[in-house]
Design an enzyme around this catalytic site. Structure first.
Site, PDB file in Angstrom:
ATOM      1  N   ARG A  25       0.801  -1.228   0.000  1.00 12.77           N
ATOM      2  CA  ARG A  25       0.000   0.000   0.000  1.00 12.77           C
ATOM      3  C   ARG A  25       0.825   1.265   0.000  1.00 12.77           C
ATOM      4  NH1 ARG A  25      -2.836  -3.990   1.684  1.00 12.77           N
ATOM      5  NH2 ARG A  25      -0.849  -4.457   2.632  1.00 12.77           N
ATOM      6  N   THR A  26       1.809   1.338   0.858  1.00  9.71           N
ATOM      7  CA  THR A  26       2.506   2.615   0.993  1.00  9.71           C
ATOM      8  C   THR A  26       3.212   2.970  -0.313  1.00  9.71           C
ATOM      9  OG1 THR A  26       2.782   2.175   3.339  1.00  9.71           O
ATOM     10  CG2 THR A  26       4.136   3.927   2.417  1.00  9.71           C
ATOM     11  N   LYS A  54      25.365  -3.617  -2.234  1.00  9.41           N
ATOM     12  CA  LYS A  54      26.827  -3.583  -2.390  1.00  9.41           C
ATOM     13  C   LYS A  54      27.491  -2.870  -1.227  1.00  9.41           C
ATOM     14  CE  LYS A  54      26.507  -3.101  -7.437  1.00  9.41           C
ATOM     15  NZ  LYS A  54      26.684  -2.105  -8.520  1.00  9.41           N
ATOM     16  N   ARG A  84      11.427   4.102   2.750  1.00  5.87           N
ATOM     17  CA  ARG A  84      11.156   3.170   3.856  1.00  5.87           C
ATOM     18  C   ARG A  84      12.431   2.419   4.167  1.00  5.87           C
ATOM     19  NH1 ARG A  84       6.113  -0.892   4.284  1.00  5.87           N
ATOM     20  NH2 ARG A  84       5.210   1.090   4.922  1.00  5.87           N
ATOM     21  N   HIS A 127       5.603   6.182  11.303  1.00  7.94           N
ATOM     22  CA  HIS A 127       5.032   5.994   9.966  1.00  7.94           C
ATOM     23  C   HIS A 127       4.018   7.119   9.728  1.00  7.94           C
ATOM     24  CE1 HIS A 127       3.709   4.234   6.334  1.00  7.94           C
ATOM     25  NE2 HIS A 127       3.450   3.004   6.713  1.00  7.94           N
TER      26      HIS A 127
END
Ligand code: NCD
Length: 304
Positions: A51-52, A80, A101, A129
């Site tokens: 969703r986000t 890396k 995120r 959030h």
């Protein structure tokens, strides 16, 4: 304000304005179709999301803008060994705004300090959030008609659930909010939120293990998933994951006007039979997430 890292970066009038714009977008989407023409949003997701990330991307497309990014750390140079700072300093050359995120608490703060362009925290570890909270506020406002005078039940993983942490910080600024914290002992709300937020601001709250007993009082029931990825051992997760399962018979004791929210994804904590109940509004909530993110992108890019 350049970035949205914490919900407290926004004042109440700023939140009201975002809600107003989101409602206007819902009513008049055609007025917004070219607002972000030639603008680019980068979605940097070092942790899974449906969703986000997709609502951010849909939001930018609906504003006429473009999107680039990655959806897992493994497909970026983080695999890396590149630092977050170097990644965002690079992406800044390609995009106008970043939604990020990350599993580490504070990573978006570091990113914000290293860039000139807006950084949006799309979830940092078990911490915050804020765009989920904006989604929740828009949903409560649309479903219940107010953000004050509410008894809110927060149920499930209150320890690791970042959506709950940001929601509490946002709601304590409204009048006459009472919380009922429903969780097993192991997943209680962190002490810093109890002491620094609830106790300090004199907010009425109770902690309980019983969802059934709390039900009749609630205006909002905010269900959460037990956050598997934040557990140190599998056995604890397995023991706790099904502590609460919301079923239609439990809802019989709830007010007819109560609303059930869940940031989603759900695992077992709400049975699918509950979806038919008018009070279940988590899929409407997910839809609202796109509109409030559209409003937020406009604000951070300084577009009227
Ligand atoms: C939440 C999250 O990522 O914190 N999901 C979301 O953004 N809607 C909740 C969760 O993962 O349980």
């Amino acid at each position: 304000m350049k970035d949205l890292i914490d919900i407290l970066d926004l004042s109440i009038p700023e939140i009201d304005k975002l809600i107003e714009v989101a409602n206007d977008i819902i009513e008049n989407p055609e007025n917004y179709r070219e607002k972000c023409k030639y603008k680019k949003l980068a979605t940097l997701f070092f942790e899974p999301s449906t969703r986000t990330r997709l609502s951010f991307e849909a939001a930018m497309y609906e504003l006429g803008g473009n999107v680039l990014g990655f959806s897992e750390a493994q497909s970026s140079s983080a695999a890396k060994g590149e630092s977050v700072s170097d990644t965002v300093r690079t992406v800044e050359a390609y995009a106008d705004i970043i939604a990020m995120r990350h599993p580490k608490e504070g990573a978006p703060t570091v990113a914000a300090a290293k860039t000139q362009i807006p950084i949006i925290n799309a979830g940092d570890g078990g911490h915050n959030h804020p765009t989920q909270t904006l989604t929740d506020l828009l949903t409560i406002k649309r479903e219940v008609g107010r953000l004050d005078n509410l008894t809110i039940g927060l149920c499930g993983d209150l320890k690791f659930g970042r959506t709950v942490h940001s929601l509490i910080q946002a709601m304590v600024r409204y009048d006459n909010i009472k919380f009922i914290m429903i969780s097993p002992k192991e997943l209680k709300l962190p002490e810093y939120l109890i002491n620094e937020v609830l106790v300090k601001k004199n907010i009425e709250f109770v902690e309980t293990e019983s969802l059934e007993e709390s039900m009749p009082e609630l205006d909002i029931l905010y269900m959460t998933r037990v956050q598997k990825e934040r557990f140190f051992n599998e056995a604890d997760y397995v023991r706790l994951k099904d502590t609460y399962i919301l079923t239609p018979d439990k809802l019989e004791h709830a007010k007819p006007t109560m609303r059930v929210l869940h940031p989603l994804p759900r695992v077992n904590e709400i049975s699918v039979e509950v979806d038919k109940d008018e009070r279940a509004c988590y899929f409407r909530q997910a839809k609202n997430g796109k509109y409030i993110r559209m409003a937020l992108i406009l604000k951070l890019l300084g577009i009227e």
